[in-house]
Scaffold this active site. Structure first.
Site, mmCIF file in Angstrom:
data_model
loop_
_atom_site.group_PDB
_atom_site.id
_atom_site.type_symbol
_atom_site.label_atom_id
_atom_site.label_comp_id
_atom_site.label_asym_id
_atom_site.label_seq_id
_atom_site.Cartn_x
_atom_site.Cartn_y
_atom_site.Cartn_z
ATOM 1 C CB CYS A 15 -0.986 -0.020 1.109
ATOM 2 S SG CYS A 15 -0.314 0.265 2.773
ATOM 3 C CG ASP A 16 4.230 1.149 2.566
ATOM 4 O OD1 ASP A 16 3.419 0.617 2.593
ATOM 5 O OD2 ASP A 16 5.180 1.417 3.424
ATOM 6 C CB ALA A 17 3.568 1.023 -4.058
ATOM 7 C CG PHE B 196 2.906 9.094 -0.641
ATOM 8 C CD1 PHE B 196 1.857 9.984 -0.528
ATOM 9 C CD2 PHE B 196 4.152 9.338 -0.772
ATOM 10 C CE1 PHE B 196 2.074 11.414 -0.060
ATOM 11 C CE2 PHE B 196 4.709 10.506 -0.555
ATOM 12 C CZ PHE B 196 3.543 11.630 -0.215
#
Length: 446
Positions: A151-153, A155
């Site tokens: 999920c960081d990806a 951003f």
């Protein structure tokens, strides 16, 4: 919580537990944090490479603050970063962490129009757009090097491509960002909880209280990335409504999970296991919600209290010297955090949040007339502002025109002005302002 309404120069500031929420106080806090971070990097060195995702996340907030700073000195620091990087992205060309820095390059290009700023990133983006992206997002075989499997990806990658479309006028990068966003969302988004898993390793994990594992900063990455894509996306884009629907779902869910201390603790569904406040996730979430109010996607009355508490929590985490504390260390899951903990991505989140809350306080809570002036070029300029008196009539009805004052909303600087008359009646107010490259200035007329 005691709240006190204070009349201040025909505007007002809300004071919550001793913390002012006036626009100028928000600006002062942002400047303290930005200056501390640059000074620390210059004197103590960079913990991670200047192309690293941690640095890339910091640049997003520094870019936002630079536009309000009233000087191009902060932009010049960011341009120097680009020069130090030779305007290159990281080693793994299709790894979102390694091209998060593309957001900085694209945004600087939009101001300074120097082709070298985006040449390397655009080369990579062209190759990324051409790929089929048909692999599963299951966390194995180093999938994260090729796909947005965590999920960081969301951003790091999608906004970089979206800002490249904005910079170049070529929509293929935004279209690819949208397509890959929905691939990741289909895999990682829990439709019941309206939250994102970090990656497939967390699908069956549980917190101590038996709840699913949803990481605050991970979901902060997502919702902040979401609004950064939306900020570049035309309302006519075929996916615009899907993005706004997801944004509103996440905002509503996250608002309900805010803790009494004003932050979102490291674990969203088990906040007591990580009982201290946490500023990186809180900063990204507050940024996204404030942006939504400023862009008429969220109702101001519903989210005002959420953002007031969030900003108080963020600003009280700033040390006397400007260091931002309570930033959870680098990782992939909820973890403990303390007052001394800091990192550059937390500063990026703080500055993003502060910039949008600053605008929100001006537009929604100021009892004065606001004038916004922008210089989108690479050169400083002097601009004359003329405002018809009739536009000010409701705000200054019955007042002596000679008592009208123009003040910079961020710095408090008083701006010399003139009143033009048609006979004995005031006709227009005019004043001149200096605008540095890429600057946006806001003025109170009171």
């Amino acid at each position: 919580m005691r709240k006190l309404l204070v009349l201040l120069l025909c505007s007002y500031a809300i004071v919550v537990q001793g913390q002012s929420l006036s626009p100028d106080s928000i600006f002062i806090q942002m400047k303290r944090v930005a200056d501390w971070q640059w000074k620390t990097l210059e004197t103590s060195g960079w913990k991670n490479p200047k192309k690293d995702w941690t640095s890339g996340a910091m640049y997003t907030g520094m870019m936002a603050f630079s536009g309000l700073a009233g000087t191009d000195s902060y932009y010049q620091k960011l341009i120097q970063v680009g020069e130090d990087n030779q305007w290159k992205i990281g080693h793994y060309r299709h790894f979102a962490d390694d091209y998060c820095v593309g957001q900085l390059y694209s945004q600087l290009y939009s101001i300074y129009q120097n082709p070298k700023y985006i040449a390397d990133f655009k080369s990579m983006a062209d190759s990324l757009v051409a790929l089929p992206h048909t692999e599963s997002l299951e966390w194995k075989k180093s999938i994260h090097i090729r796909e947005w499997a965590w999920c960081d990806a969301l951003f790091m990658g999608p906004p970089a491509l979206a800002y490249l479309s904005q910079a170049t006028g070529d929509t293929k990068y935004l279209d690819k960002a949208s397509a890959l966003w929905w691939k990741s969302t289909a895999y990682l988004y829990d439709k019941d909880e309206h939250l994102f898993y970090r990656d497939s390793r967390y699908f069956k994990k549980q917190e101590k209280n038996g709840a699913k594992v949803f990481w605050a900063r991970g979901n902060g990455w997502v919702i902040a990335g979401l609004v950064r894509v939306l900020s570049t996306m035309p309302k006519t884009h075929p996916d615009y409504k899907r993005f706004t629907k997801l944004y509103k779902e996440m905002s509503g869910r996250l608002a309900a999970l805010q803790q009494p201390d004003g932050t979102w603790h490291a674990s969203l569904l088990d906040p007591e296991s990580y009982a201290s406040k946490e500023t990186s996730g809180t900063g990204f979430i507050a940024y996204a919600m404030a942006w939504g109010i400023n862009n008429n996607l969220l109702p101001y009355k519903k989210y005002k209290g959420v953002l007031d508490k969030a900003w108080v929590a963020l600003s009280t985490s700033v040390h006397p010297d400007g260091k931002l504390g309570f930033v959870q260390a680098q990782g992939a899951a909820p973890d403990k955090v303390g007052y001394e903990d800091t990192d550059v991505y937390g500063v990026g989140a703080f500055l993003l949040a502060g910039t949008e809350i600053f605008k929100l306080k001006l537009e929604k809570e100021s009892k004065v007339w606001i004038s916004e002036v922008e210089n989108t070029t690479a050169k400083p300029k002097t601009q004359k502002i003329e405002i018809p008196w009739r536009s000010l009539a409701k705000k200054v009805a019955g007042q002596d025109p000679q008592k009208v004052q123009v003040k910079d909303a961020a710095t408090g600087e008083i701006i010399p002005l003139n009143i033009d008359y048609d006979g004995t009646r005031p006709k227009a107010l005019n004043f001149e302002v200096q605008l540095s490259a890429g600057a946006t200035r806001f003025f109170h007329i009171q």
